[in-house]
Write a protein that holds these residues in place. Sequence first.
Motif, PDB file in Angstrom:
ATOM      1  N   THR A   1       6.796  69.278  47.203  1.00  0.00           N
ATOM      2  CA  THR A   1       5.381  68.614  46.934  1.00  0.00           C
ATOM      3  C   THR A   1       4.396  69.643  47.974  1.00  0.00           C
ATOM      4  O   THR A   1       4.718  70.185  48.612  1.00  0.00           O
ATOM      5  CB  THR A   1       5.247  67.476  47.226  1.00  0.00           C
ATOM      6  N   LEU A   2       2.973  69.962  47.458  1.00  0.00           N
ATOM      7  CA  LEU A   2       1.995  70.706  48.036  1.00  0.00           C
ATOM      8  C   LEU A   2       0.635  70.100  47.557  1.00  0.00           C
ATOM      9  O   LEU A   2       0.264  70.123  46.514  1.00  0.00           O
ATOM     10  CB  LEU A   2       2.038  72.056  47.665  1.00  0.00           C
ATOM     11  N   GLY A   3       0.191  69.110  48.462  1.00  0.00           N
ATOM     12  CA  GLY A   3      -1.105  68.690  48.106  1.00  0.00           C
ATOM     13  C   GLY A   3      -0.703  67.514  47.081  1.00  0.00           C
ATOM     14  O   GLY A   3      -0.035  66.821  47.186  1.00  0.00           O
ATOM     15  N   GLU A   4      -1.468  67.806  45.995  1.00  0.00           N
ATOM     16  CA  GLU A   4      -1.390  67.005  44.891  1.00  0.00           C
ATOM     17  C   GLU A   4      -0.257  67.416  43.770  1.00  0.00           C
ATOM     18  O   GLU A   4      -0.190  66.889  42.616  1.00  0.00           O
ATOM     19  CB  GLU A   4      -2.754  66.848  44.053  1.00  0.00           C
ATOM     20  N   ALA A   5       0.261  68.499  44.261  1.00  0.00           N
ATOM     21  CA  ALA A   5       1.225  69.374  43.057  1.00  0.00           C
ATOM     22  C   ALA A   5       2.686  68.961  43.364  1.00  0.00           C
ATOM     23  O   ALA A   5       3.187  68.553  44.696  1.00  0.00           O
ATOM     24  CB  ALA A   5       1.279  70.740  43.372  1.00  0.00           C
ATOM     25  N   VAL A   6       3.344  68.824  42.271  1.00  0.00           N
ATOM     26  CA  VAL A   6       4.964  68.384  42.663  1.00  0.00           C
ATOM     27  C   VAL A   6       5.816  69.600  41.528  1.00  0.00           C
ATOM     28  O   VAL A   6       5.317  69.823  40.465  1.00  0.00           O
ATOM     29  CB  VAL A   6       5.429  67.078  42.102  1.00  0.00           C
ATOM     30  N   ALA A   7       6.897  69.973  42.091  1.00  0.00           N
ATOM     31  CA  ALA A   7       7.807  70.924  41.201  1.00  0.00           C
ATOM     32  C   ALA A   7       8.993  70.553  41.500  1.00  0.00           C
ATOM     33  O   ALA A   7       9.570  70.253  42.693  1.00  0.00           O
ATOM     34  CB  ALA A   7       7.522  72.351  41.639  1.00  0.00           C
ATOM     35  N   VAL A   8       9.823  70.376  40.533  1.00  0.00           N
ATOM     36  CA  VAL A   8      11.158  70.153  40.587  1.00  0.00           C
ATOM     37  C   VAL A   8      12.066  71.104  39.869  1.00  0.00           C
ATOM     38  O   VAL A   8      11.753  71.490  38.443  1.00  0.00           O
ATOM     39  CB  VAL A   8      11.635  68.789  39.823  1.00  0.00           C
ATOM     40  N   ALA A   9      13.094  71.647  40.388  1.00  0.00           N
ATOM     41  CA  ALA A   9      13.774  72.816  40.194  1.00  0.00           C
ATOM     42  C   ALA A   9      15.193  72.241  39.681  1.00  0.00           C
ATOM     43  O   ALA A   9      15.933  71.835  40.476  1.00  0.00           O
ATOM     44  CB  ALA A   9      14.015  74.033  40.848  1.00  0.00           C
ATOM     45  N   CYS A  10      15.489  72.583  38.513  1.00  0.00           N
ATOM     46  CA  CYS A  10      16.877  71.789  37.869  1.00  0.00           C
ATOM     47  C   CYS A  10      17.648  72.824  37.035  1.00  0.00           C
ATOM     48  O   CYS A  10      17.071  73.344  35.961  1.00  0.00           O
ATOM     49  CB  CYS A  10      16.598  70.590  37.024  1.00  0.00           C
ATOM     50  N   PRO A  11      18.801  73.367  37.436  1.00  0.00           N
ATOM     51  CA  PRO A  11      19.657  74.276  37.062  1.00  0.00           C
ATOM     52  C   PRO A  11      20.308  73.995  35.455  1.00  0.00           C
ATOM     53  O   PRO A  11      20.633  72.709  35.607  1.00  0.00           O
ATOM     54  CB  PRO A  11      20.564  74.713  37.959  1.00  0.00           C
ATOM     55  N   ASP A  12      20.111  74.735  34.610  1.00  0.00           N
ATOM     56  CA  ASP A  12      20.821  74.390  33.309  1.00  0.00           C
ATOM     57  C   ASP A  12      20.465  72.969  32.653  1.00  0.00           C
ATOM     58  O   ASP A  12      21.519  72.443  32.512  1.00  0.00           O
ATOM     59  CB  ASP A  12      22.367  74.474  33.552  1.00  0.00           C
ATOM     60  N   LEU A  13      19.438  72.871  32.546  1.00  0.00           N
ATOM     61  CA  LEU A  13      18.842  71.556  31.994  1.00  0.00           C
ATOM     62  C   LEU A  13      18.295  71.869  30.662  1.00  0.00           C
ATOM     63  O   LEU A  13      17.367  72.699  30.295  1.00  0.00           O
ATOM     64  CB  LEU A  13      17.495  71.046  32.819  1.00  0.00           C
ATOM     65  N   ASN A  14      18.931  71.297  29.547  1.00  0.00           N
ATOM     66  CA  ASN A  14      18.569  71.729  28.135  1.00  0.00           C
ATOM     67  C   ASN A  14      18.555  73.034  28.007  1.00  0.00           C
ATOM     68  O   ASN A  14      17.978  73.671  27.225  1.00  0.00           O
ATOM     69  CB  ASN A  14      17.104  71.233  27.984  1.00  0.00           C
ATOM     70  N   ARG A  15      19.674  73.615  28.551  1.00  0.00           N
ATOM     71  CA  ARG A  15      20.317  74.796  28.458  1.00  0.00           C
ATOM     72  C   ARG A  15      19.455  76.123  29.060  1.00  0.00           C
ATOM     73  O   ARG A  15      19.516  77.185  28.712  1.00  0.00           O
ATOM     74  CB  ARG A  15      20.605  75.227  26.948  1.00  0.00           C
ATOM     75  N   ARG A  16      18.556  75.645  29.901  1.00  0.00           N
ATOM     76  CA  ARG A  16      17.787  76.621  30.722  1.00  0.00           C
ATOM     77  C   ARG A  16      17.504  76.069  32.165  1.00  0.00           C
ATOM     78  O   ARG A  16      17.645  74.874  32.390  1.00  0.00           O
ATOM     79  CB  ARG A  16      16.293  76.677  30.110  1.00  0.00           C
ATOM     80  N   ASP A  17      17.262  76.999  33.014  1.00  0.00           N
ATOM     81  CA  ASP A  17      16.952  76.522  34.344  1.00  0.00           C
ATOM     82  C   ASP A  17      15.509  76.423  34.292  1.00  0.00           C
ATOM     83  O   ASP A  17      14.582  77.197  33.555  1.00  0.00           O
ATOM     84  CB  ASP A  17      16.967  77.734  35.341  1.00  0.00           C
ATOM     85  N   ARG A  18      15.127  74.968  34.597  1.00  0.00           N
ATOM     86  CA  ARG A  18      13.710  74.492  34.306  1.00  0.00           C
ATOM     87  C   ARG A  18      13.034  74.043  35.570  1.00  0.00           C
ATOM     88  O   ARG A  18      13.514  73.430  36.604  1.00  0.00           O
ATOM     89  CB  ARG A  18      13.845  73.386  33.467  1.00  0.00           C
ATOM     90  N   LEU A  19      11.632  74.446  35.686  1.00  0.00           N
ATOM     91  CA  LEU A  19      10.933  73.855  36.795  1.00  0.00           C
ATOM     92  C   LEU A  19       9.764  73.023  36.304  1.00  0.00           C
ATOM     93  O   LEU A  19       8.717  73.568  35.882  1.00  0.00           O
ATOM     94  CB  LEU A  19      10.201  75.151  37.514  1.00  0.00           C
ATOM     95  N   THR A  20       9.984  71.794  36.297  1.00  0.00           N
ATOM     96  CA  THR A  20       8.991  71.053  35.662  1.00  0.00           C
ATOM     97  C   THR A  20       7.798  70.681  36.817  1.00  0.00           C
ATOM     98  O   THR A  20       8.293  70.491  37.973  1.00  0.00           O
ATOM     99  CB  THR A  20       9.481  69.639  35.542  1.00  0.00           C
ATOM    100  N   VAL A  21       6.546  70.477  36.269  1.00  0.00           N
ATOM    101  CA  VAL A  21       5.610  70.413  37.489  1.00  0.00           C
ATOM    102  C   VAL A  21       4.340  69.649  36.964  1.00  0.00           C
ATOM    103  O   VAL A  21       4.210  69.115  35.605  1.00  0.00           O
ATOM    104  CB  VAL A  21       4.582  71.824  37.555  1.00  0.00           C
ATOM    105  N   CYS A  22       3.585  69.052  37.910  1.00  0.00           N
ATOM    106  CA  CYS A  22       2.630  68.232  37.559  1.00  0.00           C
ATOM    107  C   CYS A  22       1.687  68.255  38.810  1.00  0.00           C
ATOM    108  O   CYS A  22       2.063  68.687  39.958  1.00  0.00           O
ATOM    109  CB  CYS A  22       3.076  66.746  37.415  1.00  0.00           C
TER     110      CYS A  22
END
Length: 249
Positions: free
Chosen positions: A34-55
């Motif tokens: 988290t950084l201020g109001e930002a969130v990022a989550v790194a998950c490997p091999d999720l739905n067949r891709r390495d994904r960085l979900t953010v808000c």
Amino acid sequence: MRLGDAAEVAEACSGDALVLWGAQGMGPGVRAWTLGEAVAVACPDLNRRDRLTVCGEAGAVSALVERVLAEVGPSYRVVGSRALVDEVAGRTARMRVLGSFEWMDTPAGALPPGPADTGAGRAGWLEDAEEGEVSALLARAAPSSWAVPGVAGVRRWAGVRGDDGRLVAVAADAWSCPPVGFVAGVATAPASRGRGYGERVCRFVLGELAAAHERVALMVDTGNHAAIALYGRLGLRGRPLAAAALDGA
């Protein structure tokens, strides 16, 4: 700041269903920041891709994404609300938007409307021995499906059989996590479309997952208006998403 567990992620993202799904219960290999109001989550091999979900707020998310990608590597694709990802890509050197699609989910604690169907042609979970039939149906009806038997994270398949005993519609419980049950691999045999088989299997899987998870979600192509209308009838609401990646990733 690094987030240590699923509860911290849930608090930081204010229960954002996409980010909670991306966190996968903070299982092996998952990292979150988290950084201020930002969130990022790194998950490997999720739905067949390495994904960085953010808000979060676009400026903070952009700064966080640059830091995170420097740590986790360029294979991760940034996924989030369409307007947010568009802005992050515009602020980040060498990043391009790959495409857009729809996230659809149930409100927290909500069950899809109506009971599971009964009688002839009813939907139910399939046995492992039936997965060869699932693969054959997907090859005909949905060859680009992300969920197929044997892929990591695809847990079980539901199906409907027609009057002749052949499998005519399927859907998978795939990449689910404690707060979010996830539906994928929805397909109906071309010759059997328009008879309600797809709705039966979707209603069954949604009901089963809603009983076990706080929410149920899926992703669907933006142009698949028939599927979006079906999922809307089953109680899901839509949210436009986009994915972006660094050049060469």
